[in-house]
Design a protein around this motif. Structure first.
Motif, PDB file in Angstrom:
ATOM      1  N   THR A   1       8.551  13.675   0.078  1.00  0.00           N
ATOM      2  CA  THR A   1       7.095  14.295   0.340  1.00  0.00           C
ATOM      3  C   THR A   1       6.873  15.483  -0.625  1.00  0.00           C
ATOM      4  OG1 THR A   1       7.889  15.671   2.043  1.00  0.00           O
ATOM      5  CG2 THR A   1       6.799  13.689   2.758  1.00  0.00           C
TER       6      THR A   1
ATOM      7  N   LYS B   1       2.441   1.700  -3.514  1.00  0.00           N
ATOM      8  CA  LYS B   1       1.667   2.240  -4.491  1.00  0.00           C
ATOM      9  C   LYS B   1       1.404   3.888  -4.219  1.00  0.00           C
ATOM     10  CE  LYS B   1      -1.407  -1.769  -5.413  1.00  0.00           C
ATOM     11  NZ  LYS B   1      -2.585  -2.339  -5.242  1.00  0.00           N
ATOM     12  N   GLU B   2       0.994   4.156  -2.958  1.00  0.00           N
ATOM     13  CA  GLU B   2       0.777   5.591  -2.431  1.00  0.00           C
ATOM     14  C   GLU B   2       2.141   6.607  -2.912  1.00  0.00           C
ATOM     15  OE1 GLU B   2       0.127   5.867   1.496  1.00  0.00           O
ATOM     16  OE2 GLU B   2      -1.995   5.133   1.455  1.00  0.00           O
ATOM     17  N   HIS B   3       3.437   5.905  -2.737  1.00  0.00           N
ATOM     18  CA  HIS B   3       4.860   6.485  -3.039  1.00  0.00           C
ATOM     19  C   HIS B   3       4.736   6.720  -4.719  1.00  0.00           C
ATOM     20  CE1 HIS B   3       8.904   7.257  -4.057  1.00  0.00           C
ATOM     21  NE2 HIS B   3       8.791   7.984  -3.061  1.00  0.00           N
ATOM     22  N   LYS B   4       4.206   5.766  -5.520  1.00  0.00           N
ATOM     23  CA  LYS B   4       4.248   6.054  -6.725  1.00  0.00           C
ATOM     24  C   LYS B   4       3.442   6.790  -7.685  1.00  0.00           C
ATOM     25  CE  LYS B   4       3.905   2.906 -11.009  1.00  0.00           C
ATOM     26  NZ  LYS B   4       3.228   1.762 -11.535  1.00  0.00           N
ATOM     27  N   LYS B   5       2.383   7.012  -6.862  1.00  0.00           N
ATOM     28  CA  LYS B   5       1.334   7.918  -7.079  1.00  0.00           C
ATOM     29  C   LYS B   5       1.888   9.402  -6.962  1.00  0.00           C
ATOM     30  CE  LYS B   5      -3.493   8.765  -6.114  1.00  0.00           C
ATOM     31  NZ  LYS B   5      -4.740   8.469  -5.292  1.00  0.00           N
ATOM     32  N   LEU B   6       2.448   9.547  -5.777  1.00  0.00           N
ATOM     33  CA  LEU B   6       2.989  10.887  -5.134  1.00  0.00           C
ATOM     34  C   LEU B   6       4.216  11.380  -6.240  1.00  0.00           C
ATOM     35  CD1 LEU B   6       3.650  12.672  -2.435  1.00  0.00           C
ATOM     36  CD2 LEU B   6       5.733  11.626  -3.009  1.00  0.00           C
TER      37      LEU B   6
ATOM     38  N   LYS C   1       0.809  -1.290  -0.074  1.00  0.00           N
ATOM     39  CA  LYS C   1       0.029   0.043  -0.063  1.00  0.00           C
ATOM     40  C   LYS C   1       0.714   1.169  -0.132  1.00  0.00           C
ATOM     41  CE  LYS C   1      -3.838   1.953   2.422  1.00  0.00           C
ATOM     42  NZ  LYS C   1      -4.668   2.023   3.639  1.00  0.00           N
ATOM     43  N   ARG C   2       2.040   1.475   0.813  1.00  0.00           N
ATOM     44  CA  ARG C   2       2.898   2.494   0.613  1.00  0.00           C
ATOM     45  C   ARG C   2       3.494   2.480  -0.385  1.00  0.00           C
ATOM     46  NH1 ARG C   2       5.891   0.434   5.154  1.00  0.00           N
ATOM     47  NH2 ARG C   2       4.101   0.062   6.510  1.00  0.00           N
TER      48      ARG C   2
END
Length: 113
Positions: A100, A48-53, A45-46
């Protein structure tokens, strides 16, 4: 007497062996299930979120890299970004090094402090 007990032990029913096999593998299955829900699933999940960011970063965004540098994105390519970390100082980093995306104006607030 010694030989008789051995003979009785050899005549154990097959159902007891099958139950014994389930009891042997059940802890392994439970451990894998716990590992999946506590370690593997949150990590995916982390990621996927980093890739999206990383894909959402645009020119002009203020970012923090994994190395701790705060800067403004000047140029974006497929694998690298150019970040201005101070007036006239630019650094080229990999896109995956973005930790970030900061709110607009953070860089100005940091320079004024």
């Amino acid at each position: 007497m010694f030989l008789i007990s051995d003979a009785l032990a050899e005549a154990a029913p097959a159902a007891a062996q099958q139950t014994n096999m389930i009891a042997t593998f059940l802890p392994l299955v439970l451990i894998f299930g716990v590992m999946y829900f506590l370690l593997i699933r949150p990590q995916v999940k982390r990621q996927k979120e980093h890739k999206k960011l990383v894909e959402a970063v645009e020119k002009g965004d203020e970012i923090i890299t994994t190395g701790g540098m705060l800067g403004r994105v000047l140029k974006i390519s497929d694998s690298f970004i150019t970040v201005e970390v101070a007036d006239g100082v630019t650094v080229v980093v990999q896109r995956q090094a973005i930790a970030t995306v900061m709110p607009k104006g953070t860089l100005k607030d940091m320079r004024d402090a």
